[in-house]
Design a protein around this motif. Structure first.
Motif, short mmCIF file in Angstrom:
data_model
loop_
_atom_site.label_atom_id
_atom_site.label_comp_id
_atom_site.label_asym_id
_atom_site.label_seq_id
_atom_site.Cartn_x
_atom_site.Cartn_y
_atom_site.Cartn_z
N UNK A 1 14.57 19.90 16.62
CA UNK A 1 14.42 18.58 16.28
C UNK A 1 13.12 18.72 15.02
N UNK A 2 12.21 19.42 15.34
CA UNK A 2 11.12 19.55 14.29
C UNK A 2 11.80 20.60 13.10
N UNK A 3 12.65 21.54 13.34
CA UNK A 3 13.12 22.24 12.41
C UNK A 3 13.97 21.48 11.68
N UNK A 4 14.83 20.44 12.16
CA UNK A 4 15.63 19.57 11.29
C UNK A 4 14.89 18.65 10.67
N UNK A 5 13.69 18.28 10.84
CA UNK A 5 12.75 17.49 10.25
C UNK A 5 12.41 18.01 9.06
N UNK A 6 11.97 19.47 9.10
CA UNK A 6 11.58 20.13 8.07
C UNK A 6 12.54 20.48 7.12
N UNK A 7 13.89 20.72 7.54
CA UNK A 7 15.11 20.67 6.50
C UNK A 7 15.42 19.58 5.86
N UNK A 8 15.32 18.32 6.53
CA UNK A 8 15.91 17.13 5.82
C UNK A 8 14.94 16.44 4.96
N UNK A 9 13.54 17.09 5.07
CA UNK A 9 12.69 16.49 4.06
C UNK A 9 12.94 17.00 2.52
N UNK A 10 13.78 17.85 2.43
CA UNK A 10 14.20 18.37 1.01
C UNK A 10 15.92 18.02 0.63
N UNK A 11 15.95 17.10 -0.19
CA UNK A 11 17.36 16.92 -0.58
C UNK A 11 18.18 18.09 -0.84
N UNK A 12 19.39 17.91 -0.61
CA UNK A 12 20.41 18.94 -1.21
C UNK A 12 20.46 19.23 -2.44
N UNK A 13 20.71 20.58 -2.93
CA UNK A 13 20.43 21.02 -4.25
C UNK A 13 21.60 20.39 -4.88
N UNK A 14 21.73 19.48 -5.93
CA UNK A 14 22.33 18.70 -6.42
C UNK A 14 22.05 18.54 -8.05
N UNK A 15 23.24 18.49 -8.90
CA UNK A 15 22.90 18.38 -10.42
C UNK A 15 23.68 16.99 -10.56
N UNK A 16 22.77 16.04 -11.27
CA UNK A 16 23.55 14.80 -11.45
C UNK A 16 22.97 14.19 -12.70
N UNK A 17 23.90 13.24 -13.16
CA UNK A 17 23.20 12.42 -14.33
C UNK A 17 24.30 11.43 -14.75
N UNK A 18 23.67 10.25 -15.18
CA UNK A 18 24.25 9.27 -15.78
C UNK A 18 24.35 9.20 -17.29
N UNK B 1 19.33 23.71 -0.32
CA UNK B 1 18.50 22.34 -0.64
C UNK B 1 17.37 22.74 -1.70
N UNK B 2 16.61 21.93 -1.84
CA UNK B 2 15.65 22.14 -2.85
C UNK B 2 14.30 22.51 -2.25
N UNK B 3 14.48 23.00 -0.99
CA UNK B 3 13.13 23.73 -0.29
C UNK B 3 12.82 25.14 -1.03
N UNK B 4 11.71 25.40 -1.52
CA UNK B 4 11.08 26.52 -2.19
C UNK B 4 11.43 27.63 -1.32
N UNK B 5 11.14 27.50 -0.05
CA UNK B 5 11.67 28.75 0.86
C UNK B 5 12.72 28.57 1.62
N UNK B 6 13.26 29.41 2.26
CA UNK B 6 14.51 29.51 3.27
C UNK B 6 14.08 28.68 4.63
N UNK B 7 14.62 27.43 4.57
CA UNK B 7 14.05 26.25 5.47
C UNK B 7 14.71 26.50 6.94
#
Length: 237
Positions: A23-40, A135-141
């Protein structure tokens, strides 16, 4: 009987401990959003039907090269969905055979009256040693299976590989969305026909993901930020 109870208690304790750690590991992972390129992107005076036709032309062309599966073309809701993949091979000799594989991702386009939205998201690596969702995590999460520093270096390599593949696709999409389709007459847009690739690399392209999967057609288009204007998007007068 006591031995059975002790064994059961030990199993229960280890299960709770393991669940707590995961659960702690998942919380660390979920704090960073998925790597996404988006624009309007605003397309003043361009009707939804024309934007839909342009997006259809782009998707149709991309199926010959980058997009592997054209999942959806919904004219009623102005929505396109497709999947694609990026071949990945690490430049680090040690362990390359384990991570050599594919990075799969989703392509989504939403068109509306006067603007369209694009999303390149859900990048997932698969190989003998799978790195999971990028994800946008700077290191492997995730929990590393071997050397942590090696995982971090490969993690960064994957992000670079994704950028190098997605930026040209974004540039191609922007250019195609400026081209008039056969079914409509000339329509003048207020954005440049194409952003040069070198400027696109330096542009402040968003890497974010919406908190909820809401229908973007319900949202009003956002104005172009000043950073994007400086990066190459100029408004014609």
């Amino acid at each position: 009987m006591k031995k059975i109870l002790l064994a059961f208690g030990f199993i229960l304790y280890t299960s709770i401990l393991s669940f707590g750690q995961s659960s702690v590991t998942m919380q660390k992972i979920l704090q960073y959003p998925k790597y996404t390129f988006s624009d309007t992107v605003r397309m003043t005076n361009v009707p939804q039907e024309e934007l839909y036709a342009r997006a259809w032309n782009w998707f149709n062309e991309q199926t010959k090269t980058d997009i592997n599966f054209f999942e959806e073309a919904n004219k009623r809701y102005g929505r396109f969905t497709g999947t694609s993949k990026i071949p990945f091979q690490s430049k680090i000799a040690a362990g390359n055979d384990y991570v050599k594989g594919k990075i799969y991702f989703m392509v989504r386009i939403f068109v509306h009256e006067g603007y369209y939205i694009y999303e390149f998201t859900d990048f997932v690596h698969q190989g003998r040693l799978t790195f999971n969702t990028i994800t946008t995590a700077p290191k492997y999460p995730y929990r590393p299976m071997a050397d942590k520093d090696w995982h971090n270096m490969v993690w960064e390599e994957m992000k670079v590989a994704v950028k190098d593949h997605i930026y040209p696709m974004v540039g191609s999409l922007r250019a195609s969305m400026q081209k008039e389709s056969d079914q409509f007459g000339q329509i003048v847009s207020q954005r440049d026909a194409e952003i040069p690739l070198e400027e696109l690399h330096n542009a402040d392209i968003k890497t974010l993901v919406p908190s909820k999967a809401e229908d973007p057609l319900k949202n009003k288009p956002k104005t172009v930020s000043s950073t994007k204007k400086k990066a190459g998007s100029k408004t014609k007068k």
